[in-house]
Design a protein around this motif. Structure first.
Motif, PDB file in Angstrom:
ATOM      1  N   TYR A   1      14.270   0.477 -22.495  1.00 54.25           N
ATOM      2  CA  TYR A   1      13.185   0.336 -21.522  1.00 54.25           C
ATOM      3  C   TYR A   1      13.317  -1.008 -20.836  1.00 54.25           C
ATOM      4  O   TYR A   1      14.012  -1.896 -21.309  1.00 54.25           O
ATOM      5  N   ARG A   2      12.656  -1.100 -19.721  1.00 55.99           N
ATOM      6  CA  ARG A   2      12.592  -2.356 -18.967  1.00 55.99           C
ATOM      7  C   ARG A   2      11.126  -2.683 -18.749  1.00 55.99           C
ATOM      8  O   ARG A   2      10.311  -1.797 -18.492  1.00 55.99           O
ATOM      9  N   THR A   3      10.815  -3.962 -18.862  1.00 57.35           N
ATOM     10  CA  THR A   3       9.434  -4.386 -18.660  1.00 57.35           C
ATOM     11  C   THR A   3       9.415  -5.815 -18.135  1.00 57.35           C
ATOM     12  O   THR A   3      10.424  -6.519 -18.193  1.00 57.35           O
TER      13      THR A   3
ATOM     14  N   GLU B   1      11.537 -10.616 -16.897  1.00 58.99           N
ATOM     15  CA  GLU B   1      11.899  -9.204 -16.983  1.00 58.99           C
ATOM     16  C   GLU B   1      12.930  -9.021 -18.087  1.00 58.99           C
ATOM     17  O   GLU B   1      13.854  -9.829 -18.226  1.00 58.99           O
TER      18      GLU B   1
ATOM     19  N   HIS C   1      15.286  -6.048 -20.587  1.00 59.67           N
ATOM     20  CA  HIS C   1      15.845  -4.739 -20.871  1.00 59.67           C
ATOM     21  C   HIS C   1      16.097  -4.728 -22.372  1.00 59.67           C
ATOM     22  O   HIS C   1      16.793  -5.614 -22.888  1.00 59.67           O
TER      23      HIS C   1
ATOM     24  N   ARG D   1      14.330   0.842 -27.249  1.00 68.29           N
ATOM     25  CA  ARG D   1      12.998   1.385 -27.561  1.00 68.29           C
ATOM     26  C   ARG D   1      12.718   1.316 -29.055  1.00 68.29           C
ATOM     27  O   ARG D   1      11.615   1.013 -29.480  1.00 68.29           O
TER      28      ARG D   1
ATOM     29  N   CYS E   1       4.185  -3.325 -28.355  1.00 67.84           N
ATOM     30  CA  CYS E   1       3.740  -3.195 -26.965  1.00 67.84           C
ATOM     31  C   CYS E   1       2.338  -2.606 -26.817  1.00 67.84           C
ATOM     32  O   CYS E   1       1.745  -2.699 -25.742  1.00 67.84           O
TER      33      CYS E   1
ATOM     34  N   MET F   1       6.198   4.523 -26.891  1.00 61.08           N
ATOM     35  CA  MET F   1       7.128   3.984 -25.902  1.00 61.08           C
ATOM     36  C   MET F   1       7.351   4.983 -24.762  1.00 61.08           C
ATOM     37  O   MET F   1       7.464   4.583 -23.601  1.00 61.08           O
TER      38      MET F   1
ATOM     39  N   TYR G   1       6.432   3.763 -21.115  1.00 64.08           N
ATOM     40  CA  TYR G   1       7.605   3.621 -20.247  1.00 64.08           C
ATOM     41  C   TYR G   1       8.233   4.998 -20.023  1.00 64.08           C
ATOM     42  O   TYR G   1       9.333   5.278 -20.493  1.00 64.08           O
TER      43      TYR G   1
ATOM     44  N   SER H   1       9.633   6.530 -17.517  1.00 65.29           N
ATOM     45  CA  SER H   1      10.761   6.763 -16.604  1.00 65.29           C
ATOM     46  C   SER H   1      12.123   6.572 -17.242  1.00 65.29           C
ATOM     47  O   SER H   1      13.127   6.900 -16.638  1.00 65.29           O
ATOM     48  N   GLU H   2      12.188   6.028 -18.449  1.00 64.27           N
ATOM     49  CA  GLU H   2      13.476   5.771 -19.080  1.00 64.27           C
ATOM     50  C   GLU H   2      13.470   6.289 -20.505  1.00 64.27           C
ATOM     51  O   GLU H   2      12.442   6.562 -21.072  1.00 64.27           O
TER      52      GLU H   2
END
Length: 147
Positions: free
Chosen positions: A57-59, A66, A68, A71, A90, A139, A143, A145-146
């Motif tokens: 994931y990226r956050t 930022e 990467h 998970r 998270c 997760m 998140y 999208s990934e």
């Protein structure tokens, strides 16, 4: 995106596991890999020299940094297995649920997003599976999208 110190590598997790010197630790790593694959449905990726990760994931942190990161995953370290549970890190509600689950896990210690166990015989693998699943679901919700 700033580069975290630990990045995904091209090393095969199977090759890494087969190279573990201690037979019990190597067999336990195989058991853990099968469990994480079962729960996450993901093929593992090596992160740095010793972490086996499932999904990513990226956050962006409140500081603006930022990142990467994996998970979930584990590292069969020499002294203890390290489990990386980002969902509880998270998400406060997931962290509280994980704390309750940990009371049933067996002999372990904790860090901010990690749980450490000496050997799998010390813990209840069904509870570990619950923790992995809840963490993975969180997760996926946070998140989507990934991963």
């Amino acid at each position: 995106m700033s580069d975290a110190k630990t990045q995904p590598t091209d090393v095969s997790p199977a090759t890494f596991i087969e190279a573990i010197d201690h037979e019990r630790k190597r067999e336990e790593a195989k058991t853990l890999d099968a469990l994480f694959r079962k729960v996450t449905g993901q093929e593992p990726v090596m992160w740095g020299p010793s972490i086996i990760g499932y999904g990513d994931y990226r956050t962006t942190y409140d500081s603006g940094r930022e990142v990467h990161w994996l998970r979930t995953g584990f590292s069969p370290r020499k002294a203890k297995h390290s489990f990386y549970f980002m969902g509880g890190y998270c998400d406060e509600a997931t962290g509280k649920l994980r704390d309750a689950q940990l009371t049933r896990l067996g002999k372990h210690t904790t860090g901010a997003s990690c749980v450490y166990v000496n050997k799998l015989a010390d813990i209840d693998l069904d509870v570990l599976e619950e923790i992995i699943a809840e963490d993975w679901n969180t997760m996926s919700r946070l998140y989507p999208s990934e991963g």
